[in-house]
Design an enzyme around this catalytic site. Structure first.
Site, PDB file in Angstrom:
ATOM      1  N   CYS A 102       0.812  -1.226   0.000  1.00 14.32           N
ATOM      2  CA  CYS A 102       0.000   0.000   0.000  1.00 14.32           C
ATOM      3  C   CYS A 102       0.841   1.270   0.000  1.00 14.32           C
ATOM      4  CB  CYS A 102      -0.949  -0.002   1.188  1.00 14.32           C
ATOM      5  SG  CYS A 102      -1.823  -1.550   1.352  1.00 14.32           S
ATOM      6  N   HIS A 157      -3.718   6.611   1.934  1.00 11.32           N
ATOM      7  CA  HIS A 157      -4.128   5.251   1.588  1.00 11.32           C
ATOM      8  C   HIS A 157      -5.500   4.965   2.194  1.00 11.32           C
ATOM      9  CE1 HIS A 157      -4.322   1.061   0.939  1.00 11.32           C
ATOM     10  NE2 HIS A 157      -3.984   0.690   2.151  1.00 11.32           N
ATOM     11  N   ASN A 188     -10.082  -1.218  -0.261  1.00 19.50           N
ATOM     12  CA  ASN A 188      -8.625  -1.068  -0.200  1.00 19.50           C
ATOM     13  C   ASN A 188      -8.012  -1.654  -1.470  1.00 19.50           C
ATOM     14  OD1 ASN A 188      -5.883  -1.413   0.263  1.00 19.50           O
ATOM     15  ND2 ASN A 188      -6.123  -2.194   2.352  1.00 19.50           N
TER      16      ASN A 188
HETATM   17  N1  ACO Z   1     -18.312  -9.390   9.090  1.00 16.44           N
HETATM   18  C1  ACO Z   1     -18.797  -9.591  10.332  1.00 16.44           C
HETATM   19  N2  ACO Z   1     -18.016  -9.812  11.414  1.00 16.44           N
HETATM   20  C2  ACO Z   1     -16.692  -9.811  11.197  1.00 16.44           C
HETATM   21  C3  ACO Z   1     -16.124  -9.609   9.942  1.00 16.44           C
HETATM   22  C4  ACO Z   1     -16.996  -9.403   8.852  1.00 16.44           C
HETATM   23  N3  ACO Z   1     -16.546  -9.186   7.592  1.00 16.44           N
HETATM   24  N4  ACO Z   1     -14.771  -9.664  10.053  1.00 16.44           N
HETATM   25  C5  ACO Z   1     -14.504  -9.884  11.339  1.00 16.44           C
HETATM   26  N5  ACO Z   1     -15.663  -9.981  12.037  1.00 16.44           N
HETATM   27  C6  ACO Z   1     -15.834 -10.218  13.474  1.00 16.44           C
HETATM   28  C7  ACO Z   1     -14.623 -10.859  14.098  1.00 16.44           C
HETATM   29  O1  ACO Z   1     -14.687 -12.258  13.939  1.00 16.44           O
HETATM   30  C8  ACO Z   1     -14.767 -10.426  15.541  1.00 16.44           C
HETATM   31  O2  ACO Z   1     -15.701 -11.249  16.156  1.00 16.44           O
HETATM   32  P1  ACO Z   1     -15.454 -11.756  17.679  1.00 16.44           P
HETATM   33  O3  ACO Z   1     -15.437 -10.477  18.496  1.00 16.44           O
HETATM   34  O4  ACO Z   1     -16.628 -12.626  17.942  1.00 16.44           O
HETATM   35  O5  ACO Z   1     -14.132 -12.431  17.655  1.00 16.44           O
HETATM   36  C9  ACO Z   1     -15.391  -9.042  15.448  1.00 16.44           C
HETATM   37  O6  ACO Z   1     -15.970  -8.951  14.114  1.00 16.44           O
HETATM   38  C10 ACO Z   1     -14.407  -7.911  15.631  1.00 16.44           C
HETATM   39  O7  ACO Z   1     -13.268  -8.157  14.839  1.00 16.44           O
HETATM   40  P2  ACO Z   1     -12.038  -7.185  14.858  1.00 16.44           P
HETATM   41  O8  ACO Z   1     -10.955  -7.728  13.984  1.00 16.44           O
HETATM   42  O9  ACO Z   1     -11.691  -6.800  16.229  1.00 16.44           O
HETATM   43  O10 ACO Z   1     -12.660  -5.889  14.139  1.00 16.44           O
HETATM   44  P3  ACO Z   1     -12.031  -4.475  13.992  1.00 16.44           P
HETATM   45  O11 ACO Z   1     -12.902  -3.460  14.559  1.00 16.44           O
HETATM   46  O12 ACO Z   1     -10.566  -4.449  14.389  1.00 16.44           O
HETATM   47  O13 ACO Z   1     -12.065  -4.265  12.416  1.00 16.44           O
HETATM   48  C11 ACO Z   1     -10.608  -4.384  10.495  1.00 16.44           C
HETATM   49  C12 ACO Z   1     -11.374  -5.174  11.569  1.00 16.44           C
HETATM   50  C13 ACO Z   1     -11.616  -3.630   9.661  1.00 16.44           C
HETATM   51  C14 ACO Z   1      -9.845  -5.371   9.633  1.00 16.44           C
HETATM   52  C15 ACO Z   1      -9.610  -3.386  11.156  1.00 16.44           C
HETATM   53  O14 ACO Z   1      -8.879  -4.038  12.162  1.00 16.44           O
HETATM   54  C16 ACO Z   1      -8.658  -2.766  10.180  1.00 16.44           C
HETATM   55  O15 ACO Z   1      -9.046  -1.942   9.360  1.00 16.44           O
HETATM   56  N6  ACO Z   1      -7.355  -3.094  10.251  1.00 16.44           N
HETATM   57  C17 ACO Z   1      -6.335  -2.490   9.405  1.00 16.44           C
HETATM   58  C18 ACO Z   1      -6.375  -2.992   7.997  1.00 16.44           C
HETATM   59  C19 ACO Z   1      -5.364  -2.247   7.131  1.00 16.44           C
HETATM   60  O16 ACO Z   1      -5.144  -1.060   7.307  1.00 16.44           O
HETATM   61  N7  ACO Z   1      -4.695  -2.899   6.204  1.00 16.44           N
HETATM   62  C20 ACO Z   1      -3.715  -2.149   5.424  1.00 16.44           C
HETATM   63  C21 ACO Z   1      -2.868  -2.932   4.681  1.00 16.44           C
HETATM   64  S1  ACO Z   1      -3.677  -4.029   3.541  1.00 16.44           S
HETATM   65  C22 ACO Z   1      -2.469  -4.468   2.433  1.00 16.44           C
HETATM   66  O17 ACO Z   1      -1.344  -4.151   2.582  1.00 16.44           O
HETATM   67  C23 ACO Z   1      -2.878  -5.290   1.219  1.00 16.44           C
END
Ligand code: ACO
Length: 338
Positions: free
Chosen positions: A129, A265, A295
């Protein structure tokens, strides 16, 4: 483990110096649009979860398009806006983690497809990214060494659908395909500052490359890993907020103050909100188009820049920070005048 503090060495990369002018921008996305409701038909998720956690409402997935077709279309649009002679281009760089081939590079394919001159530096940059940022800075450095060539073409093109695990709801709802491009020239009257860094990490964000082992002399046959993105979302989130606010504040300090606009990004709208809060900057200075594309890795800043330019979100002479973070782990920011 992700380090929470970038090393002091990253500060060494700040180089307020001769600036760049963005002469033209372009972008291209596949025709097929996939909504959050569509994603809910393949994994257990909902429009409500995806949009409130990330800001994403839809994304585009390739269905016949290639890395080259998207990249070339984005580049043609950028070249058209720039209105320059292709003979004056000294370098074409393509940022991508999802190329059509290992060899030839996307940049070489673009050289041929776009009819760029043969006397050109053409190569790809793999920095996930942050790829567009690394490429922009590399293109600027190259232009400083080639006075006979006035322009560089920077393309960022990704088909993340090639490396997405569509059974993993934690990641598959986040990604999309697309390409963006920019034609740049050096500009002595423009302010420029750059900061970047890398923290090698194979645990929180990675995508293995699988090569079939066809070596008849090998005694050990290793199992081929599945070529799909794996991400520990929470760890990457913390890294992203810290890295983004850190490199933005360093380039702002080097440039003498915060800019008028930010094009960052587009991984998660909440990451940008958290970084804006840490910086004490208003969210309305941050351009957001994640709702439409998800993304798109390296392509995301380039697509957002083009959207921002074409919608009149930024005017000539205004100051701008482009900033990215992601796989590597890597991060970077550039302060420039549009
Ligand atoms: N739909 C429904 N529920 C979901 C989903 C989904 N798609 N995905 C995860 N959940 C659930 C999880 O299982 C978890 O359930 P649990 O509490 O029962 O275990 C709950 O939702 C919360 O999950 P978290 O991972 O804590 O959710 P969070 O609020 O952290 O959001 C996210 C997840 C969106 C991925 C966030 O952490 C994020 O944006 N991270 C950074 C990503 C990023 O910036 N990537 C950049 C690089 S990508 C690259 O280089 C190609």
């Amino acid at each position: 483990m992700v380090q929470q503090h970038e090393s002091e060495e990253s500060h060494m990369n700040i180089t307020p110096n001769i600036g760049i002018r963005i002469c033209g921008t372009g972008s291209s996305v596949p025709a097929k649009t996939v909504t959050n409701d569509d994603m809910a038909t393949i994994v257990e998720t909902s429009d409500e979860w995806i949009s409130t956690r990330t800001g994403i409402r839809k994304r585009h997935f390739a269905d016949g398009e290639t890395n080259l077709s998207l990249g070339a279309e984005a580049a043609e649009r950028a070249l058209e806006m720039a209105g320059i002679s292709r003979e004056a281009i000294g370098a074409v760089i393509c940022a991508t983690i999802t190329p059509d081939h290992i060899v030839p590079s996307q940049a070489c394919l673009l050289q041929k497809k776009l009819g760029l001159p043969e006397q050109i530096l053409a190569f790809d940059i793999c920095a996930a990214c942050t790829g567009f940022l690394y490429s922009l800075h590399t293109a600027r450095s190259l232009l400083c060494t080639m006075p006979e060539k006035k322009y560089a073409l920077v393309v960022a093109s990704e088909l993340l659908s090639r490396v997405t695990n569509f059974a993993d709801r934690n990641t598959c709802v986040l990604f999309g395909d697309g390409a963006g491009a920019a034609v740049i020239a050096l500009d002595e009257n423009s302010r420029y500052a750059f900061d970047c860094g890398a923290q090698g990490d194979t645990e929180v964000l990675y995508c293995p490359k699988s090569y079939p082992n066809t070596n008849p002399f090998a005694e050990s046959q290793s199992e081929q890993p599945v070529q799909q993105v794996h991400m520990e979302g929470r760890a990457v989130y913390s890294f992203a907020v810290h890295a983004l606010s850190g490199c933005i504040s360093r380039v702002s300090e080097a440039a003498g103050g915060f800019p008028q606009h930010y094009v960052c990004h587009q991984a998660n709208a909440r990451i940008l909100q958290a970084a804006a809060k840490q910086l004490g900057e208003p969210m309305d200075k941050f351009f957001l188009d994640i709702a439409d594309y998800g993304n798109t890795s390296a392509a995301s800043i380039a697509i957002a820049l083009d959207d921002c330019v074409r919608s009149g979100g930024i005017q000539r002479g205004e100051s701008l920070i482009l900033a990215g973070f992601g796989g590597g782990l890597s991060y970077g920011a550039a302060y420039l005048t549009f």
